[in-house]
Design a protein around this motif. Structure first.
Motif, PDB file in Angstrom:
ATOM      1  N   PHE A  97       0.858  -1.172   0.000  1.00 33.39           N
ATOM      2  CA  PHE A  97       0.000   0.000   0.000  1.00 33.39           C
ATOM      3  C   PHE A  97       0.899   1.229   0.000  1.00 33.39           C
ATOM      4  CE2 PHE A  97       0.762  -0.550   4.515  1.00 33.39           C
ATOM      5  CZ  PHE A  97       0.876   0.742   4.999  1.00 33.39           C
ATOM      6  N   GLY A  98       0.311   2.329  -0.430  1.00 37.02           N
ATOM      7  CA  GLY A  98       1.052   3.582  -0.455  1.00 37.02           C
ATOM      8  C   GLY A  98       0.167   4.737  -0.044  1.00 37.02           C
ATOM      9  N   VAL A  99       0.806   5.768   0.491  1.00 37.69           N
ATOM     10  CA  VAL A  99       0.116   6.994   0.884  1.00 37.69           C
ATOM     11  C   VAL A  99       0.889   8.153   0.263  1.00 37.69           C
ATOM     12  CG1 VAL A  99      -0.623   8.476   2.795  1.00 37.69           C
ATOM     13  CG2 VAL A  99      -0.606   5.981   3.088  1.00 37.69           C
ATOM     14  N   VAL A 100       0.168   9.006  -0.443  1.00 35.29           N
ATOM     15  CA  VAL A 100       0.747  10.243  -0.944  1.00 35.29           C
ATOM     16  C   VAL A 100      -0.009  11.366  -0.255  1.00 35.29           C
ATOM     17  CG1 VAL A 100       1.170  11.698  -2.953  1.00 35.29           C
ATOM     18  CG2 VAL A 100       1.289   9.202  -3.184  1.00 35.29           C
ATOM     19  N   ARG A 101       0.731  12.252   0.372  1.00 34.80           N
ATOM     20  CA  ARG A 101       0.115  13.364   1.090  1.00 34.80           C
ATOM     21  C   ARG A 101       0.483  14.668   0.398  1.00 34.80           C
ATOM     22  NH1 ARG A 101       0.259  14.710   7.564  1.00 34.80           N
ATOM     23  NH2 ARG A 101      -0.586  16.813   7.393  1.00 34.80           N
ATOM     24  N   VAL A 102      -0.548  15.449   0.087  1.00 28.70           N
ATOM     25  CA  VAL A 102      -0.350  16.750  -0.541  1.00 28.70           C
ATOM     26  C   VAL A 102      -0.985  17.797   0.366  1.00 28.70           C
ATOM     27  CG1 VAL A 102      -0.810  18.166  -2.574  1.00 28.70           C
ATOM     28  CG2 VAL A 102      -0.381  15.717  -2.849  1.00 28.70           C
ATOM     29  N   ASP A 103      -0.150  18.712   0.848  1.00 27.68           N
ATOM     30  CA  ASP A 103      -0.603  19.819   1.693  1.00 27.68           C
ATOM     31  C   ASP A 103      -0.413  21.107   0.916  1.00 27.68           C
ATOM     32  OD1 ASP A 103      -1.228  18.540   4.301  1.00 27.68           O
ATOM     33  OD2 ASP A 103       0.880  17.970   4.232  1.00 27.68           O
ATOM     34  N   GLY A 104      -1.504  21.615   0.336  1.00 28.27           N
ATOM     35  CA  GLY A 104      -1.429  22.859  -0.425  1.00 28.27           C
ATOM     36  C   GLY A 104      -0.421  22.772  -1.556  1.00 28.27           C
ATOM     37  N   GLU A 105       0.479  23.739  -1.614  1.00 29.99           N
ATOM     38  CA  GLU A 105       1.469  23.797  -2.688  1.00 29.99           C
ATOM     39  C   GLU A 105       2.790  23.119  -2.323  1.00 29.99           C
ATOM     40  OE1 GLU A 105       1.033  24.865  -5.870  1.00 29.99           O
ATOM     41  OE2 GLU A 105      -1.072  24.994  -5.263  1.00 29.99           O
ATOM     42  N   GLU A 106       2.872  22.505  -1.148  1.00 28.42           N
ATOM     43  CA  GLU A 106       4.097  21.818  -0.743  1.00 28.42           C
ATOM     44  C   GLU A 106       4.333  20.592  -1.624  1.00 28.42           C
ATOM     45  OE1 GLU A 106       4.407  20.965   3.436  1.00 28.42           O
ATOM     46  OE2 GLU A 106       3.360  22.813   3.957  1.00 28.42           O
ATOM     47  N   ASP A 107       5.594  20.139  -1.671  1.00 28.74           N
ATOM     48  CA  ASP A 107       5.919  18.916  -2.396  1.00 28.74           C
ATOM     49  C   ASP A 107       5.185  17.746  -1.757  1.00 28.74           C
ATOM     50  OD1 ASP A 107       7.631  20.222  -4.134  1.00 28.74           O
ATOM     51  OD2 ASP A 107       9.436  19.741  -2.983  1.00 28.74           O
ATOM     52  N   PRO A 108       4.796  16.762  -2.552  1.00 26.49           N
ATOM     53  CA  PRO A 108       4.100  15.606  -1.987  1.00 26.49           C
ATOM     54  C   PRO A 108       5.031  14.791  -1.095  1.00 26.49           C
ATOM     55  CG  PRO A 108       4.604  15.240  -4.298  1.00 26.49           C
ATOM     56  CD  PRO A 108       4.979  16.651  -3.995  1.00 26.49           C
ATOM     57  N   ARG A 109       4.449  14.194  -0.088  1.00 24.14           N
ATOM     58  CA  ARG A 109       5.162  13.273   0.795  1.00 24.14           C
ATOM     59  C   ARG A 109       4.639  11.881   0.482  1.00 24.14           C
ATOM     60  NH1 ARG A 109       3.835  15.880   6.445  1.00 24.14           N
ATOM     61  NH2 ARG A 109       4.944  14.051   7.215  1.00 24.14           N
ATOM     62  N   ILE A 110       5.527  10.887   0.495  1.00 22.28           N
ATOM     63  CA  ILE A 110       5.172   9.542   0.041  1.00 22.28           C
ATOM     64  C   ILE A 110       5.627   8.501   1.050  1.00 22.28           C
ATOM     65  CG2 ILE A 110       5.466   7.847  -1.808  1.00 22.28           C
ATOM     66  CD1 ILE A 110       6.369  10.261  -3.585  1.00 22.28           C
ATOM     67  N   TYR A 111       4.813   7.480   1.212  1.00 25.27           N
ATOM     68  CA  TYR A 111       5.175   6.291   1.982  1.00 25.27           C
ATOM     69  C   TYR A 111       4.699   5.077   1.198  1.00 25.27           C
ATOM     70  CZ  TYR A 111       5.246   2.645   5.503  1.00 25.27           C
ATOM     71  OH  TYR A 111       5.479   1.471   6.173  1.00 25.27           O
ATOM     72  N   VAL A 112       5.563   4.076   1.058  1.00 24.68           N
ATOM     73  CA  VAL A 112       5.226   2.816   0.389  1.00 24.68           C
ATOM     74  C   VAL A 112       5.606   1.683   1.334  1.00 24.68           C
ATOM     75  CG1 VAL A 112       5.673   1.330  -1.599  1.00 24.68           C
ATOM     76  CG2 VAL A 112       5.566   3.808  -1.905  1.00 24.68           C
ATOM     77  N   SER A 113       4.691   0.762   1.574  1.00 29.05           N
ATOM     78  CA  SER A 113       4.897  -0.293   2.568  1.00 29.05           C
ATOM     79  C   SER A 113       5.900  -1.358   2.145  1.00 29.05           C
ATOM     80  CB  SER A 113       3.570  -0.967   2.901  1.00 29.05           C
ATOM     81  OG  SER A 113       3.080  -1.677   1.770  1.00 29.05           O
ATOM     82  N   ASP A 114       6.017  -1.644   0.858  1.00 26.60           N
ATOM     83  CA  ASP A 114       6.916  -2.702   0.370  1.00 26.60           C
ATOM     84  C   ASP A 114       7.455  -2.262  -0.989  1.00 26.60           C
ATOM     85  OD1 ASP A 114       7.980  -5.003  -0.929  1.00 26.60           O
ATOM     86  OD2 ASP A 114       6.690  -6.326   0.241  1.00 26.60           O
ATOM     87  N   ALA A 115       8.679  -1.771  -0.994  1.00 23.49           N
ATOM     88  CA  ALA A 115       9.246  -1.205  -2.222  1.00 23.49           C
ATOM     89  C   ALA A 115       9.355  -2.239  -3.345  1.00 23.49           C
ATOM     90  CB  ALA A 115      10.607  -0.588  -1.931  1.00 23.49           C
ATOM     91  N   ALA A 116       9.790  -3.447  -3.043  1.00 22.65           N
ATOM     92  CA  ALA A 116       9.964  -4.455  -4.087  1.00 22.65           C
ATOM     93  C   ALA A 116       8.627  -4.853  -4.709  1.00 22.65           C
ATOM     94  CB  ALA A 116      10.685  -5.683  -3.535  1.00 22.65           C
ATOM     95  N   ALA A 117       7.605  -5.025  -3.883  1.00 21.45           N
ATOM     96  CA  ALA A 117       6.280  -5.358  -4.415  1.00 21.45           C
ATOM     97  C   ALA A 117       5.741  -4.208  -5.254  1.00 21.45           C
ATOM     98  CB  ALA A 117       5.319  -5.689  -3.273  1.00 21.45           C
TER      99      ALA A 117
END
Length: 179
Positions: free
Chosen positions: A54-74
């Motif tokens: 699973f992944g989460v992309v967080r966008v707060d206004g005009e800031e750069d997106p923040r990303i989290y991915v639970s399993d990079a290889a998958a």
């Protein structure tokens, strides 16, 4: 099977909308999609491949997106995961790629034929000559100010991670309406 949804935090709470990622090719496209929902408030793009990552992309206004991915290889084996796995996220220098991800055989098969079971059990996937491990990558504090600590995020099971995240945010009901 994939599921993707946008959660936007508003004055009245969280609003959810399902989203199609068919026309999304880059992280910039994902960011634009999130900003279309709200260009001022926090927007979360939640994406999962059933029981794999699973992944989460967080966008707060005009800031750069923040990303989290639970399993990079998958995620590296997934067309949607490839979008999230930026050079920066993987700790590579931009432009270091020797090969295009589209030309790589990431799933251990040739011409769509099923691979050997040994290929399926590998601990790492090679992406452009660099090994990508089955570990989380990205901003582990992406949801800390919203009620999901680093420890809780790392402990999530891919099978129900998005539901658990939505529950912690107080958005479980709105997420279920788009599932």
């Amino acid at each position: 099977m994939y599921f993707a949804a946008l959660l936007a935090r508003t004055e009245d709470g969280w609003e959810a909308s399902d989203t199609e990622l068919d026309d999304v090719e880059t992280l910039s496209d994902l960011t634009d999609l999130a900003r279309e929902v709200s260009d001022e408030d926090t927007v979360l793009l939640l994406i999962e491949q059933e029981d794999a990552w699973f992944g989460v992309v967080r966008v707060d206004g005009e800031e750069d997106p923040r990303i989290y991915v639970s399993d990079a290889a998958a995620a590296a084996r997934s067309s949607y995961g490839e979008i999230l796995l930026t050079d920066e996220l993987l700790g590579r220098e931009p432009g270091d790629d020797d090969a295009d991800l589209d030309s790589l055989d990431l799933d251990g098969t040739e011409d769509g034929e099923p691979g050997d079971s040994e290929d399926d059990d590998e601990d790492q996937v090679s992406v452009s000559g660099d090994a990508v491990s089955h570990s989380p990558v990205g901003d582990r504090y992406i949801l800390a100010d919203l009620g999901v600590s680093e420890k809780e995020l790392l402990a999530l099971d891919e099978g129900d991670a998005l539901g658990t995240i939505a529950e912690a945010l107080g958005a479980a009901e709105v997420l279920e309406t788009v599932r």
